[in-house]
Design a protein around this motif. Structure first.
Motif, PDB file in Angstrom:
ATOM      1  N   VAL A 156     -21.337  50.943   2.532  1.00  0.00           N
ATOM      2  CA  VAL A 156     -19.906  50.656   2.601  1.00  0.00           C
ATOM      3  C   VAL A 156     -19.294  51.481   3.736  1.00  0.00           C
ATOM      4  O   VAL A 156     -19.556  52.682   3.857  1.00  0.00           O
ATOM      5  N   GLN A 157     -18.493  50.823   4.542  1.00  0.00           N
ATOM      6  CA  GLN A 157     -17.819  51.507   5.636  1.00  0.00           C
ATOM      7  C   GLN A 157     -16.508  52.116   5.148  1.00  0.00           C
ATOM      8  O   GLN A 157     -15.695  51.442   4.528  1.00  0.00           O
ATOM      9  N   THR A 158     -16.312  53.406   5.425  1.00  0.00           N
ATOM     10  CA  THR A 158     -15.066  54.084   5.083  1.00  0.00           C
ATOM     11  C   THR A 158     -14.539  54.790   6.323  1.00  0.00           C
ATOM     12  O   THR A 158     -15.211  54.824   7.362  1.00  0.00           O
ATOM     13  N   ALA A 159     -13.369  55.369   6.188  1.00  0.00           N
ATOM     14  CA  ALA A 159     -12.797  56.133   7.300  1.00  0.00           C
ATOM     15  C   ALA A 159     -13.616  57.386   7.589  1.00  0.00           C
ATOM     16  O   ALA A 159     -13.453  58.009   8.648  1.00  0.00           O
ATOM     17  N   PHE A 160     -14.502  57.766   6.687  1.00  0.00           N
ATOM     18  CA  PHE A 160     -15.302  58.975   6.845  1.00  0.00           C
ATOM     19  C   PHE A 160     -16.744  58.668   7.233  1.00  0.00           C
ATOM     20  O   PHE A 160     -17.572  59.569   7.315  1.00  0.00           O
ATOM     21  N   MET A 165     -23.611  52.778  -1.738  1.00  0.00           N
ATOM     22  CA  MET A 165     -23.121  52.630  -3.097  1.00  0.00           C
ATOM     23  C   MET A 165     -24.195  51.954  -3.949  1.00  0.00           C
ATOM     24  O   MET A 165     -24.743  50.920  -3.551  1.00  0.00           O
ATOM     25  N   ARG A 166     -24.487  52.522  -5.087  1.00  0.00           N
ATOM     26  CA  ARG A 166     -25.461  51.936  -6.000  1.00  0.00           C
ATOM     27  C   ARG A 166     -24.726  51.201  -7.109  1.00  0.00           C
ATOM     28  O   ARG A 166     -23.856  51.760  -7.772  1.00  0.00           O
ATOM     29  N   ALA A 216     -14.843  55.280  -0.762  1.00  0.00           N
ATOM     30  CA  ALA A 216     -15.972  54.351  -0.763  1.00  0.00           C
ATOM     31  C   ALA A 216     -15.842  53.328  -1.885  1.00  0.00           C
ATOM     32  O   ALA A 216     -16.110  52.140  -1.696  1.00  0.00           O
ATOM     33  N   VAL A 217     -15.424  53.776  -3.057  1.00  0.00           N
ATOM     34  CA  VAL A 217     -15.231  52.861  -4.183  1.00  0.00           C
ATOM     35  C   VAL A 217     -14.136  51.859  -3.869  1.00  0.00           C
ATOM     36  O   VAL A 217     -14.256  50.659  -4.162  1.00  0.00           O
ATOM     37  N   SER A 221     -14.657  47.888  -3.684  1.00  0.00           N
ATOM     38  CA  SER A 221     -13.876  46.997  -4.531  1.00  0.00           C
ATOM     39  C   SER A 221     -13.192  45.917  -3.698  1.00  0.00           C
ATOM     40  O   SER A 221     -13.169  44.738  -4.080  1.00  0.00           O
ATOM     41  N   ALA A 222     -12.664  46.335  -2.548  1.00  0.00           N
ATOM     42  CA  ALA A 222     -12.007  45.369  -1.673  1.00  0.00           C
ATOM     43  C   ALA A 222     -13.016  44.348  -1.143  1.00  0.00           C
ATOM     44  O   ALA A 222     -12.725  43.145  -1.052  1.00  0.00           O
ATOM     45  N   GLY A 223     -14.218  44.819  -0.843  1.00  0.00           N
ATOM     46  CA  GLY A 223     -15.243  43.919  -0.340  1.00  0.00           C
ATOM     47  C   GLY A 223     -15.714  42.940  -1.394  1.00  0.00           C
ATOM     48  O   GLY A 223     -15.909  41.748  -1.111  1.00  0.00           O
ATOM     49  N   LEU A 224     -15.878  43.416  -2.621  1.00  0.00           N
ATOM     50  CA  LEU A 224     -16.317  42.524  -3.687  1.00  0.00           C
ATOM     51  C   LEU A 224     -15.239  41.538  -4.053  1.00  0.00           C
ATOM     52  O   LEU A 224     -15.523  40.370  -4.373  1.00  0.00           O
ATOM     53  N   ALA A 225     -13.991  41.973  -3.993  1.00  0.00           N
ATOM     54  CA  ALA A 225     -12.875  41.073  -4.313  1.00  0.00           C
ATOM     55  C   ALA A 225     -12.744  39.985  -3.267  1.00  0.00           C
ATOM     56  O   ALA A 225     -12.361  38.860  -3.553  1.00  0.00           O
ATOM     57  N   GLY A 226     -13.088  40.357  -2.009  1.00  0.00           N
ATOM     58  CA  GLY A 226     -12.968  39.376  -0.933  1.00  0.00           C
ATOM     59  C   GLY A 226     -14.103  38.391  -0.965  1.00  0.00           C
ATOM     60  O   GLY A 226     -14.052  37.332  -0.364  1.00  0.00           O
TER      61      GLY A 226
END
Length: 226
Positions: A156-160, A165-166, A216-217, A221-226
């Motif tokens: 997962v891509q984050t600002a950091f 993610m498992r 990351a979560v 979540s945004a990726g799965l929702a999309g």
């Protein structure tokens, strides 16, 4: 926010099984514990039974089991040990992170426990390594089992930066999500260094591993929702 690998703690951190033949004296473990109070009222009893039944129905069809071996080495803490080296050589055989804990015996002397979970066929080799590379003179071993849900890992891509993610799965349903905490810690340390270079004003908003994990979560979540 949780998730477990199907066979898998980081170096070092705790339960210790103690053979009564090897340890005639009781030990007092000084560590945090969570107290479970007995369910008393009928309403609480019914709710507890219902929740357990719901979990059983939802997950048991997907739960997988493995036979494992649990080995524990213990020694007087005053006996020095190179934990970095021990973890380096044993971690490839470990199915979980190697756990190191501290305790005090009945006479008030400090004890160190090292516990490792491995495949049964690796038990003899791990026991020999513990005898070779720790101050322990005795190793206890017991057969055990571990259960887990099938899982998959998603970057997962984050600002950091990128965090793995498992996802624990019950069929196609995601039941738990756990970030790679080592990656979160590293990303947080890098961010803290950047903030430190920016001056004391930025120190008030220092990012820690939990903040990276939360990001990351949220991204997952945004990726799965999309």
């Amino acid at each position: 926010m949780m998730l477990h690998h199907h066979q898998q703690l980081k170096c070092c951190g705790s339960t210790a099984s103690i053979s009564p033949l090897l340890c005639p004296r009781p030990t007092t473990v000084h560590s945090r514990s969570v107290k479970c109070f007995a369910v008393q009222s009928p309403q609480q009893e019914l709710r507890a039974s219902t929740e357990i039944s719901e979990a059983s129905k939802a997950l048991l069809p997907y739960v997988l089991w493995d036979r494992v071996a649990k080995l524990t080495a213990s020694w007087d803490t005053r006996g020095k040990a190179d934990f970095e080296h021990i973890c380096e050589i044993l971690q490839p055989r470990a199915l979980q992170k190697i756990v190191v804990s501290q305790a005090t015996d009945a006479e008030g002397q400090p004890l160190t426990y090292l516990t490792i979970i491995c495949r049964p066929e690796d038990g003899d080799d791990v026991a020999a390594a513990l005898l070779q590379y720790t101050p322990a003179t005795h190793i206890t071993s017991s057969p055990s089992e571990q259960c887990y849900l099938p899982h998959r890992t998603l970057p997962v891509q984050t600002a950091f930066g990128t965090i793995d993610m498992r996802l624990s799965l019950a069929g196609s349903d995601v039941k738990k999500v756990t970030p790679n905490w080592d990656q979160c810690q590293l990303a947080a340390e890098q961010q803290q260094q950047q903030q430190g270079a920016a001056g004391a004003a930025a120190a008030a908003g220092m990012v820690d591993a939990a903040a990276v994990a939360a990001a990351a979560v949220e991204a997952l979540s945004a990726g799965l929702a999309g």
